[in-house]
Design an enzyme around this catalytic site. Sequence first.
Site, mmCIF file in Angstrom:
data_model
loop_
_atom_site.group_PDB
_atom_site.id
_atom_site.type_symbol
_atom_site.label_atom_id
_atom_site.label_comp_id
_atom_site.label_asym_id
_atom_site.label_seq_id
_atom_site.Cartn_x
_atom_site.Cartn_y
_atom_site.Cartn_z
ATOM 1 N N ALA A 1 -10.811 4.530 5.215
ATOM 2 C CA ALA A 1 -11.079 5.949 5.465
ATOM 3 C C ALA A 1 -9.783 6.732 5.328
ATOM 4 C CB ALA A 1 -11.670 6.159 6.854
ATOM 5 N N ARG B 1 -15.232 -0.576 -2.615
ATOM 6 C CA ARG B 1 -14.521 0.605 -3.145
ATOM 7 C C ARG B 1 -15.387 1.857 -3.149
ATOM 8 N NH1 ARG B 1 -13.888 -4.429 -4.496
ATOM 9 N NH2 ARG B 1 -14.531 -4.208 -6.646
ATOM 10 N N TYR C 1 0.848 -1.188 0.000
ATOM 11 C CA TYR C 1 0.000 0.000 0.000
ATOM 12 C C TYR C 1 0.890 1.246 0.000
ATOM 13 C CZ TYR C 1 -3.723 -3.223 1.527
ATOM 14 O OH TYR C 1 -4.625 -4.253 1.637
ATOM 15 N N GLN D 1 -14.854 10.523 7.751
ATOM 16 C CA GLN D 1 -15.321 9.291 7.118
ATOM 17 C C GLN D 1 -15.523 8.157 8.119
ATOM 18 O OE1 GLN D 1 -12.308 8.756 4.104
ATOM 19 N NE2 GLN D 1 -13.450 9.910 2.578
ATOM 20 N N ARG E 1 -10.431 2.444 -9.370
ATOM 21 C CA ARG E 1 -11.800 2.316 -9.861
ATOM 22 C C ARG E 1 -11.918 2.629 -11.346
ATOM 23 N NH1 ARG E 1 -14.096 5.350 -4.576
ATOM 24 N NH2 ARG E 1 -12.169 6.490 -5.018
#
Length: 331
Positions: A282, A209, A57, A287, A228
């Site tokens: 988040a 997502r 990540y 969020q 996406r």
Amino acid sequence: METLDLNGNGVVASRIGLGTWAIGGWMWGGTDEAESIRTIQSAPDHGITLIDTAPVYGFGRSEEIVGKAVKQGGLRDKVALATKCALEWDAKERVARNATKNRILKEADDSLRRLGTDYIDLLQIHWPDPNVDMYETASAMATLREQGKIRAVGVSNFTPAQLDAFSEVTTIDVVQNPYNLFERQIDEDVLPWAQAHDTRLLAYGALCRGLLSGRMHADREFPGDDLRNNDPKFQQPRFDQYLAAVNELEQFAQDNYGKHVLDLAIRWVLDQYPHSVALWGARTPKQLEAVDNVWGWHLDEAARNQVKEIVDRHVVDPVGPEFMAPPARDA
């Protein structure tokens, strides 16, 4: 907040975990470190005590940010840190699977350094490697557990056959797979395996997502390298099918529970299996506010069947999360 233990090894986790893929920036249009740190540090305020990350990540970035946030906030004794291993990348950010013993042992040490800790609560094989014997992969994880560098062993994106092979060497405490209202493939294989073995499930992509957040619209655009842009669910005509399902699910949640589709989506994951954890991605503290709406109510079997009927009626051309799978290394 509901909690569970990760298979009797002393690691207790909240049933909602903070997912930090987006915090790493890679495939999510960049990251804001200061805002990410505030987000991580605010998670315990909502009862979230599990933080899930991975070296890939942001190529170490997410782990570094998590480590800073935990250290600066004095949170190490308040949270369980989960990370992953068995992926490699090159200078061009091309990712491939590598579950060799040497790679796993090196990644564990690198993760300990980035996270600023001397043990990892849960280390997971990120993807199975078809080029490496399962005995070698599982033995490396067993070694790390024996050394005290990790407390629990997990695997991600494994099939039942792979889970069986791995289990011949060492216990699997946790399986992590994509699982949400739109991606229910594990209902047919991995979830029954977990139930039979009393194994914990970390459900990633619980909001698909952001598709189940209730904030998507047909003309939404995704900047830069946002994954996406390559997700078939966000391409027409499928996108309209999924959005139509979300709209009816929103109405169902409001009419029956006074909740929103986001709350419904997370509650569905938790009520499908009592040993599940839903990972909630988040990037801002705001969020995380909706987390508080998940507790104190449940979806019974009749409600879950009705939810499934709504999804299946609208999504006539479903597609899974296969687009996210990284390739094996070249032979």
